[in-house]
Design a protein around this motif. Structure first.
Motif, PDB file in Angstrom:
ATOM      1  N   GLY A  24       0.822  -1.205   0.000  1.00  0.00           N
ATOM      2  CA  GLY A  24       0.000   0.000   0.000  1.00  0.00           C
ATOM      3  C   GLY A  24       0.854   1.252   0.000  1.00  0.00           C
ATOM      4  O   GLY A  24       0.539   2.242  -0.662  1.00  0.00           O
ATOM      5  N   SER A  25       1.957   1.205   0.733  1.00  0.00           N
ATOM      6  CA  SER A  25       2.871   2.345   0.757  1.00  0.00           C
ATOM      7  C   SER A  25       3.535   2.520  -0.606  1.00  0.00           C
ATOM      8  O   SER A  25       3.645   3.627  -1.136  1.00  0.00           O
ATOM      9  CB  SER A  25       3.945   2.126   1.830  1.00  0.00           C
ATOM     10  N   ALA A  26       3.965   1.410  -1.189  1.00  0.00           N
ATOM     11  CA  ALA A  26       4.694   1.498  -2.455  1.00  0.00           C
ATOM     12  C   ALA A  26       3.775   1.897  -3.606  1.00  0.00           C
ATOM     13  O   ALA A  26       4.078   2.803  -4.377  1.00  0.00           O
ATOM     14  CB  ALA A  26       5.354   0.146  -2.747  1.00  0.00           C
ATOM     15  N   VAL A  27       2.639   1.226  -3.722  1.00  0.00           N
ATOM     16  CA  VAL A  27       1.737   1.509  -4.838  1.00  0.00           C
ATOM     17  C   VAL A  27       0.931   2.757  -4.512  1.00  0.00           C
ATOM     18  O   VAL A  27       0.192   2.797  -3.542  1.00  0.00           O
ATOM     19  CB  VAL A  27       0.769   0.336  -5.081  1.00  0.00           C
ATOM     20  N   GLY A  28       1.116   3.775  -5.313  1.00  0.00           N
ATOM     21  CA  GLY A  28       0.407   5.020  -5.015  1.00  0.00           C
ATOM     22  C   GLY A  28       0.435   5.935  -6.216  1.00  0.00           C
ATOM     23  O   GLY A  28       0.513   5.477  -7.367  1.00  0.00           O
ATOM     24  N   LEU A  29       0.404   7.219  -5.944  1.00  0.00           N
ATOM     25  CA  LEU A  29       0.439   8.192  -7.032  1.00  0.00           C
ATOM     26  C   LEU A  29       1.702   8.015  -7.872  1.00  0.00           C
ATOM     27  O   LEU A  29       1.718   8.314  -9.059  1.00  0.00           O
ATOM     28  CB  LEU A  29       0.405   9.600  -6.454  1.00  0.00           C
ATOM     29  N   GLY A  30       2.768   7.533  -7.215  1.00  0.00           N
ATOM     30  CA  GLY A  30       4.025   7.327  -7.931  1.00  0.00           C
ATOM     31  C   GLY A  30       3.842   6.422  -9.139  1.00  0.00           C
ATOM     32  O   GLY A  30       4.419   6.665 -10.207  1.00  0.00           O
ATOM     33  N   ASN A  31       3.036   5.380  -8.986  1.00  0.00           N
ATOM     34  CA  ASN A  31       2.853   4.422 -10.082  1.00  0.00           C
ATOM     35  C   ASN A  31       1.900   4.933 -11.139  1.00  0.00           C
ATOM     36  O   ASN A  31       2.126   4.780 -12.330  1.00  0.00           O
ATOM     37  CB  ASN A  31       2.283   3.114  -9.545  1.00  0.00           C
ATOM     38  N   ILE A  32       0.800   5.517 -10.697  1.00  0.00           N
ATOM     39  CA  ILE A  32      -0.280   5.791 -11.643  1.00  0.00           C
ATOM     40  C   ILE A  32      -0.227   7.223 -12.166  1.00  0.00           C
ATOM     41  O   ILE A  32      -0.513   7.487 -13.315  1.00  0.00           O
ATOM     42  CB  ILE A  32      -1.628   5.479 -10.959  1.00  0.00           C
ATOM     43  N   GLY A 240      12.894   6.045   5.164  1.00  0.00           N
ATOM     44  CA  GLY A 240      12.489   5.489   6.460  1.00  0.00           C
ATOM     45  C   GLY A 240      11.062   4.979   6.537  1.00  0.00           C
ATOM     46  O   GLY A 240      10.685   4.405   7.551  1.00  0.00           O
ATOM     47  N   ALA A 241      10.259   5.171   5.483  1.00  0.00           N
ATOM     48  CA  ALA A 241       8.874   4.680   5.555  1.00  0.00           C
ATOM     49  C   ALA A 241       8.870   3.160   5.707  1.00  0.00           C
ATOM     50  O   ALA A 241       8.213   2.593   6.584  1.00  0.00           O
ATOM     51  CB  ALA A 241       8.095   5.089   4.309  1.00  0.00           C
ATOM     52  N   ILE A 242       9.641   2.520   4.832  1.00  0.00           N
ATOM     53  CA  ILE A 242       9.680   1.057   4.866  1.00  0.00           C
ATOM     54  C   ILE A 242      10.432   0.568   6.105  1.00  0.00           C
ATOM     55  O   ILE A 242      10.147  -0.486   6.652  1.00  0.00           O
ATOM     56  CB  ILE A 242      10.315   0.543   3.545  1.00  0.00           C
ATOM     57  N   SER A 330       2.267   6.358   5.269  1.00  0.00           N
ATOM     58  CA  SER A 330       3.628   5.899   5.525  1.00  0.00           C
ATOM     59  C   SER A 330       4.638   7.038   5.401  1.00  0.00           C
ATOM     60  O   SER A 330       5.747   6.949   5.904  1.00  0.00           O
ATOM     61  CB  SER A 330       4.003   4.759   4.576  1.00  0.00           C
ATOM     62  N   LEU A 331       4.246   8.115   4.710  1.00  0.00           N
ATOM     63  CA  LEU A 331       5.173   9.241   4.580  1.00  0.00           C
ATOM     64  C   LEU A 331       5.346   9.965   5.906  1.00  0.00           C
ATOM     65  O   LEU A 331       6.387  10.528   6.196  1.00  0.00           O
ATOM     66  CB  LEU A 331       4.647  10.223   3.519  1.00  0.00           C
ATOM     67  N   ILE A 332       4.290   9.976   6.710  1.00  0.00           N
ATOM     68  CA  ILE A 332       4.340  10.731   7.954  1.00  0.00           C
ATOM     69  C   ILE A 332       4.645   9.838   9.155  1.00  0.00           C
ATOM     70  O   ILE A 332       5.013  10.320  10.224  1.00  0.00           O
ATOM     71  CB  ILE A 332       3.010  11.527   8.126  1.00  0.00           C
TER      72      ILE A 332
HETATM   73  N1  PHE Z   1       5.759   4.979  -3.055  1.00  0.00           N
HETATM   74  C1  PHE Z   1       4.751   5.970  -3.024  1.00  0.00           C
HETATM   75  C2  PHE Z   1       4.128   6.087  -4.415  1.00  0.00           C
HETATM   76  O1  PHE Z   1       4.591   5.497  -5.343  1.00  0.00           O
HETATM   77  C3  PHE Z   1       5.245   7.302  -2.548  1.00  0.00           C
HETATM   78  C4  PHE Z   1       6.088   7.231  -1.321  1.00  0.00           C
HETATM   79  C5  PHE Z   1       7.401   7.640  -1.354  1.00  0.00           C
HETATM   80  C6  PHE Z   1       5.557   6.733  -0.135  1.00  0.00           C
HETATM   81  C7  PHE Z   1       8.212   7.557  -0.246  1.00  0.00           C
HETATM   82  C8  PHE Z   1       6.359   6.631   0.992  1.00  0.00           C
HETATM   83  C9  PHE Z   1       7.679   7.041   0.935  1.00  0.00           C
HETATM   84  O2  PHE Z   1       3.184   6.796  -4.598  1.00  0.00           O
END
Ligand code: PHE
Length: 452
Positions: A24-32, A240-242, A330-332
């Motif tokens: 859930g942390s990894a898949v986010g706005l970054g991917n899409i 540090g999120a992960i 996870s960012l915060i």
């Molecule tokens: N990985 C998240 C995304 O792809 C963004 C993110 C970056 C989250 C760094 C946590 C830490 O949207």
């Protein structure tokens, strides 16, 4: 099985819960949102190749290292790094890696929340049928109107921040664990449907060609840096999120298998998003290099014309919102965990403080899309500056530090104990983390600085 040393913040209920949260942390706005637009800005195929190489050579080994450090440290990244350096008998200043990460997370969330706010605004547009039968120009106008309105963007940014903070307050086993369980698979199904639609546009091959036939003359040092930075960003690494999530991981879980799953799922989602979007770009004569608005100017076209488009459009933006939410918490988390450990503040108070500060910076980001769009530093507005500073500089440097710490500072026996790998597997990881990952980050930086 009980653990000798669980984190004071709680622990994941199972391996599956951790996988869900970390995915859930990894898949986010970054991917899409981000992957397609930076791929479009950087010419396509060659950029994708560099990005995939970075996921394999940097992302996977560093994710293993980060989860491992978190689980062994069992505290917020700052305090974990401090106690791990003590354990390893090295300079305690390594804990500044935790600090830098916490600041990076904070800076990312400030703009992440604004973009997540756009996806919320689009849920409403989808609901009211704004995309139905619209042409490319109308869809573009819809997006431009949102960009021009600080009030609307601040409204959604505020709403997103409040929801994020509510969830973070509930701690590691709150409602999100359950929500993500069902949302991730649904998002996957919708992406496949969109790919199906992309196939019917007549520009599918052109889109695939753009994404997958590399032309290395199209990329320069800065594009390579962006691809590398994005590998860290998309896997939530280097800040540090992960590591924080790893600190809530029970001892008996295989870190390596889990990492492969997360990195695999993350990459597949990004590629599917690209495959769904670029055929639409070419079929409608849009600009591949349209920038941060790319998905908002393309996907609504598909929803406006495909059968069942109203429902799929609505679902898509709801899912995008949830994907953003499971990343934003996870960012915060590193900041909140640290405040709760060190400043003796309640978790909810830690959330209010850090959330408010982050929100305020986000308001500045909103202005950078309209009234402050001309205010630039190094030729970048506030949004671009924060993005460059965090994704391209802070995350790779954080990742480099984590690789050096795990590969060179930590005692080998400790790493072996945590990873529980067969000998060849462990050696392969060690080789990557000691030599390949640090050298790759270093070379890319030298290249950008023009030294190489
Ligand atoms: N990985 C998240 C995304 O792809 C963004 C993110 C970056 C989250 C760094 C946590 C830490 O949207």
């Amino acid at each position: 099985m009980t653990d000798k040393n669980p984190s004071i913040h709680g622990q994941w209920s199972s391996r599956f819960a951790f996988i869900l949260a970390a995915t859930g942390s990894a898949v986010g706005l970054g991917n899409i949102w981000k992957f397609p637009y930076i791929t479009g800005e950087n010419g396509g195929g060659a950029f994708v190749v560099v990005y995939l190489l970075c996921i394999a050579a940097l992302g996977i080994p560093i994710m293993i290292a980060e989860i491992m450090l978190g689980r062994r440290g069992r505290q917020s990244p700052i305090n974990s790094m401090r106690s791990l350096s003590e354990e390893a008998g090295v300079d305690p200043r390594w804990h500044y890696v935790g600090w830098a990460g916490m600041i990076a997370g904070f800076l990312i969330l400030a703009y992440y929340s604004v973009i997540a706010g756009w996806s919320m605004a689009y849920i409403v547009k989808a609901f009211f049928g704004s995309f139905i039968n619209s042409d490319a120009e109308e869809i573009q106008r819809l997006f431009e109107n949102l960009m021009a309105s600080p009030v609307q963007q601040i409204f959604w940014h505020t709403a997103f921040m409040i929801i994020t903070m509510q969830l973070v307050m509930r701690g590691v086993q709150g409602g999100l664990e359950k929500a993500v369980r069902f949302l991730m698979p649904t998002l996957f199904v919708i992406l496949i449907l969109l790919v199906g639609y992309a196939m019917s546009t007549g520009a599918y091959e052109q889109g695939m060609h753009f994404l997958f036939s590399p032309d290395f003359s199209k990329i320069d040092a800065d594009a390579v840096l962006t691809a590398m930075g994005h590998a860290f960003f998309t896997l939530s690494l280097g800040m540090g999120a992960i590591m924080a999530y790893g600190s809530y991981l029970p001892n008996h879980v295989s870190i390596v298998k889990t990492t492969f799953f997360i990195a695999g799922a993350d990459t597949v989602v990004a590629l599917l998003a690209g495959i769904a979007i670029f055929p639409l770009v070419f079929a409608n004569n849009l600009e591949a290099s349209a920038g941060p608005g790319l998905i908002f100017q393309t996907l609504p076209l598909a929803f406006g014309h495909m059968s069942g488009g109203w429902l799929f459009g609505l679902l898509f933006f709801i899912l995008l919102f949830f994907a953003a939410l499971s990343s934003s918490i996870s960012l915060i988390e590193p900041a909140v965990a640290w405040l709760a450990e060190n400043k003796n503040v309640e978790r909810h108070q830690a959330c209010v403080w850090s959330g408010t500060a982050c929100w305020a910076l986000g308001v500045g980001v909103v202005f950078s899309f309209n009234i402050w769009s001309d205010i630039k530093l190094f030729d970048k507005n506030l949004f671009e500056l924060l993005d460059y500073l965090t994704a391209n500089l802070m995350l790779p440097l954080g990742g480099l530090a984590i690789a050096v710490f795990a590969g060179w500072m930590m005692k080998i026996q400790h790493a072996e104990q945590e990873l529980e790998l067969p000998a060849e597997g462990f050696q392969a990881w060690q080789f990557l983390i000691k030599y390949v990952s640090p050298a790759a980050v270093f070379l890319v930086f030298l290249h950008v600085l023009g030294v190489l």
